[in-house]
Enzyme design. Structure first.
Site, mmCIF file in Angstrom:
data_model
loop_
_atom_site.group_PDB
_atom_site.id
_atom_site.type_symbol
_atom_site.label_atom_id
_atom_site.label_comp_id
_atom_site.label_asym_id
_atom_site.label_seq_id
_atom_site.Cartn_x
_atom_site.Cartn_y
_atom_site.Cartn_z
ATOM 1 N N SER A 1 4.754 2.675 0.385
ATOM 2 C CA SER A 1 4.908 3.586 1.305
ATOM 3 C C SER A 1 6.472 4.033 1.709
ATOM 4 O O SER A 1 7.273 3.153 1.333
ATOM 5 C CB SER A 1 4.412 2.930 2.531
ATOM 6 O OG SER A 1 2.928 2.919 2.598
HETATM 7 N N1 SAH Z 1 1.463 -1.306 2.162
HETATM 8 C C1 SAH Z 1 1.686 -0.919 0.656
HETATM 9 C C2 SAH Z 1 1.076 0.550 1.015
HETATM 10 C C3 SAH Z 1 0.221 0.906 -0.527
HETATM 11 S S1 SAH Z 1 -0.536 2.488 -0.718
HETATM 12 C C4 SAH Z 1 3.085 -0.752 0.387
HETATM 13 O O1 SAH Z 1 3.778 -0.985 0.929
HETATM 14 O O2 SAH Z 1 3.383 -0.521 -0.857
HETATM 15 C C5 SAH Z 1 -2.248 1.648 -0.095
HETATM 16 C C6 SAH Z 1 -2.877 0.767 -0.837
HETATM 17 O O3 SAH Z 1 -4.208 0.397 -0.307
HETATM 18 C C7 SAH Z 1 -3.209 0.880 -2.205
HETATM 19 O O4 SAH Z 1 -2.521 -0.078 -2.957
HETATM 20 C C8 SAH Z 1 -4.548 1.042 -2.388
HETATM 21 O O5 SAH Z 1 -5.049 0.553 -3.586
HETATM 22 C C9 SAH Z 1 -4.939 0.140 -1.179
HETATM 23 N N2 SAH Z 1 -6.501 0.543 -0.709
HETATM 24 C C10 SAH Z 1 -7.098 1.455 -0.652
HETATM 25 N N3 SAH Z 1 -8.170 1.304 0.217
HETATM 26 C C11 SAH Z 1 -8.454 0.122 0.289
HETATM 27 C C12 SAH Z 1 -9.544 -0.922 0.824
HETATM 28 N N4 SAH Z 1 -10.593 -0.416 1.054
HETATM 29 N N5 SAH Z 1 -9.238 -2.227 0.817
HETATM 30 C C13 SAH Z 1 -7.961 -2.831 0.410
HETATM 31 N N6 SAH Z 1 -6.920 -2.167 0.033
HETATM 32 C C14 SAH Z 1 -7.061 -0.596 -0.040
#
Ligand code: SAH
Length: 223
Positions: free
Chosen positions: A70
């Site tokens: 993010s």
């Molecule tokens: N907090 C992370 C943001 C990553 S983007 C950071 O700072 O890097 C969002 C993430 O949510 C992705 O890695 C994606 O695979 C995950 N995601 C999406 N749907 C999900 C679900 N149902 N359960 C767990 N993770 C999920």
């Protein structure tokens, strides 16, 4: 996380980080604990070495499995809305790069974080701060299910675009607990919402700015 190059936090990185913190202040982030955590954590440790020099730009970047780390402003914004206090028990949905996880851990929260992409979850075994932040636990699973055995949580943070309020997660929030959730308003935009569980179990809703996240998806991947 960067595996190929050694993890070095140089003066260059520290300087870029200070500039990023100034930018976040200008953009309206006021929670000093959030700013301190962002000023401390080497974001470039969570990116491929190709991003080393640009890691402190206020942008999202690609990580593995077609996902993103993010944007720092988004991380700061969501964390500020959560009003983190030391010792808060926080459930994070979407571990991704582990950067947001680290911000929460640095602020003294007890973090439980779930990732549905096996490729990303497997990287958590090599978490660069595993000896520093003993207050983090990683889970492979579907965030829509939450962690019923470890509930209830003081705070829940969803870091992917949610199509609706996940009922099971809502049930795992304490009374007076807060959930930060980017809720789909269109195919490409989410409204940042803060939902507070009132004493009678009903929800207090507060709406904030629009953001753009990768989607929150059902189930987990096999590999
Ligand atoms: N907090 C992370 C943001 C990553 S983007 C950071 O700072 O890097 C969002 C993430 O949510 C992705 O890695 C994606 O695979 C995950 N995601 C999406 N749907 C999900 C679900 N149902 N359960 C767990 N993770 C999920």
């Amino acid at each position: 996380m960067n595996k190929s190059a050694p993890l070095v936090d140089a003066y260059l990185h520290k300087g870029l980080r200070e500039k990023l913190v100034l930018l976040l202040r200008e953009k309206g982030i006021t929670d000093e604990n959030v700013l301190t955590a962002i000023g401390k954590i080497p974001r470039h440790f969570f990116l491929d070495s190709a991003f080393d020099k640009i890691a402190y730009e206020d942008r999202a970047f690609p990580i593995a499995a077609d996902q993103t780390i993010s944007q720092p402003y988004t991380v700061a914004y969501q964390t500020q809305l959560l009003q983190i206090k030391k010792g808060d028990k926080v459930l994070e949905i979407g571990t991704g790069s582990m950067y947001q996880t680290s911000v929460l851990a640095e602020m003294g929260a007890q973090v439980f974080t779930i990732e549905r992409q096996k490729q990303l979850f497997d990287k958590t075994a090599k978490y660069v701060f595993k000896d520093l932040y003993l207050n983090v636990q990683f889970f492979f699973g579907d965030g829509f299910e939450g962690l019923p055995d470890l509930a209830p949580f003081d705070k829940i943070l969803i870091t992917a675009a949610a199509p609706h309020l996940p009922e099971k997660l809502w049930a795992q929030l304490k009374t007076s607990g807060k959930m930060i959730i980017p809720l789909d308003e269109s195919e490409t935009a989410q409204r940042m919402m803060r939902l507070t569980k009132k004493r009678d179990g009903s929800v207090k809703k507060e709406a904030f700015d629009q953001f753009s996240f990768v989607p929150m998806l059902q189930g987990k991947t096999q590999k």
